[in-house]
Design an enzyme around this catalytic site. Structure first.
Site, PDB file in Angstrom:
ATOM      1  N   GLU A  49       0.874  -1.176   0.000  1.00 20.81           N
ATOM      2  CA  GLU A  49       0.000   0.000   0.000  1.00 20.81           C
ATOM      3  C   GLU A  49       0.903   1.215   0.000  1.00 20.81           C
ATOM      4  OE1 GLU A  49      -2.950   0.646   3.073  1.00 20.81           O
ATOM      5  OE2 GLU A  49      -3.885  -1.255   2.566  1.00 20.81           O
ATOM      6  N   ASP A  60      -6.056   9.978   8.938  1.00 20.20           N
ATOM      7  CA  ASP A  60      -4.755   9.499   9.388  1.00 20.20           C
ATOM      8  C   ASP A  60      -4.400  10.045  10.757  1.00 20.20           C
ATOM      9  OD1 ASP A  60      -4.271   8.060   7.026  1.00 20.20           O
ATOM     10  OD2 ASP A  60      -3.654   9.886   5.996  1.00 20.20           O
TER      11      ASP A  60
END
Length: 263
Positions: A49, A60
């Site tokens: 990823e 995040d």
């Protein structure tokens, strides 16, 4: 049949779970992140990823937010991230690469242009966290038409009414977010994850990969044991942030991968 499909088929034949590793493109700089990326398959990573740095990464946690800031300050752009993939593909034609990030940089580049470049570079799938299924026409459907998998996130708050919508145009695998909140915030527990994975498996034939909150080989083994595999991101990005040598980062990744593969 995509590289992602091929990878899961191979792992099933081997009786193994998938280990997915997340790194931020361009963190701490282009050269170092490319060196780490090239070393991931040898460390046991089944799927990479690759984070696309963005100025407002709402999902995040601090570790990955800061990594994105470092990458942007170092001059990382979407074009450079695509160039990283092209360079990686010169030496590796089989490891799947999933680009993960937000829609804004893709929209700014132009969807058609981005998809053509992604396909040419050797990208296999996309995870775009801020595009819900209601907006599939924006990127999901064009991406699938271009031969890319479009991977969706399911969370503990994705109820049975919402789930069919989330799964409708998903391909490649389903990414189950094991804890509610931002990345790297808490530890995932297999006992909590197992019934949620079972619920997803009852609704789709796609592999279910669990991410968020996995920081040790033991946790990777436990979580992968109740799913089709696991994703580790913040724990790897943290090593890069600490300035650890690439060899040390890859050794740690290898230990995490071995944990997942022992499930």
């Amino acid at each position: 049949m995509t590289r992602i499909d091929d990878t899961f088929r191979r792992l099933r034949a081997e009786g193994k779970k998938a280990f997915v590793a997340y790194i931020m493109a361009g963190d701490p700089d282009l050269e170092t992140s490319l060196e780490v990326m090239k070393g991931l398959p040898g460390a046991g990573v089944d799927i990479i990823e690759l984070g696309m740095p963005f100025t407002d990464p709402m999902a995040d946690g601090p570790t990955i937010q800061t990594a994105g800031q470092r990458a942007l300050e170092g001059g990382q752009t979407l074009a450079r991230t695509l160039a990283m993939v092209r360079e990686f593909r010169r030496g590796d034609a089989s490891t799947p690469i999933v680009m993960m990030g937000y829609y804004n940089p893709i929209h700014a580049r132009g969807v058609d242009r981005f998809l053509a470049e992604a396909q040419e570079a050797g990208i296999d799938g996309l995870i775009v966290v801020d595009l819900p299924p209601e907006e599939d026409a924006e990127l999901c459907l064009p991406a699938q038409a271009a031969g890319l998998n479009f991977i969706r996130l399911a969370t503990p708050t994705t109820d049975d009414r919402r789930l069919p919508k989330v799964l409708q145009n998903t391909s490649g695998f389903v990414y189950y977010v094991s804890i509610t909140g931002i990345t790297g915030a808490a530890a995932a527990q297999a006992v909590d994850v197992a019934p949620e994975v079972a619920r997803l498996k009852a609704a789709t034939d796609l592999p279910v990969i669990v991410g968020f909150g996995i920081t040790s080989p033991e946790a990777a083994r436990d979580i992968a044991g109740v799913a089709d595999g696991c994703v580790v991101g913040s724990a790897i990005v943290k090593l890069v942030a600490e300035g650890r040598p690439v060899a040390e980062v890859l050794d740690r990744v290898a230990a995490l991968a071995a944990g997942a593969h022992a499930a």
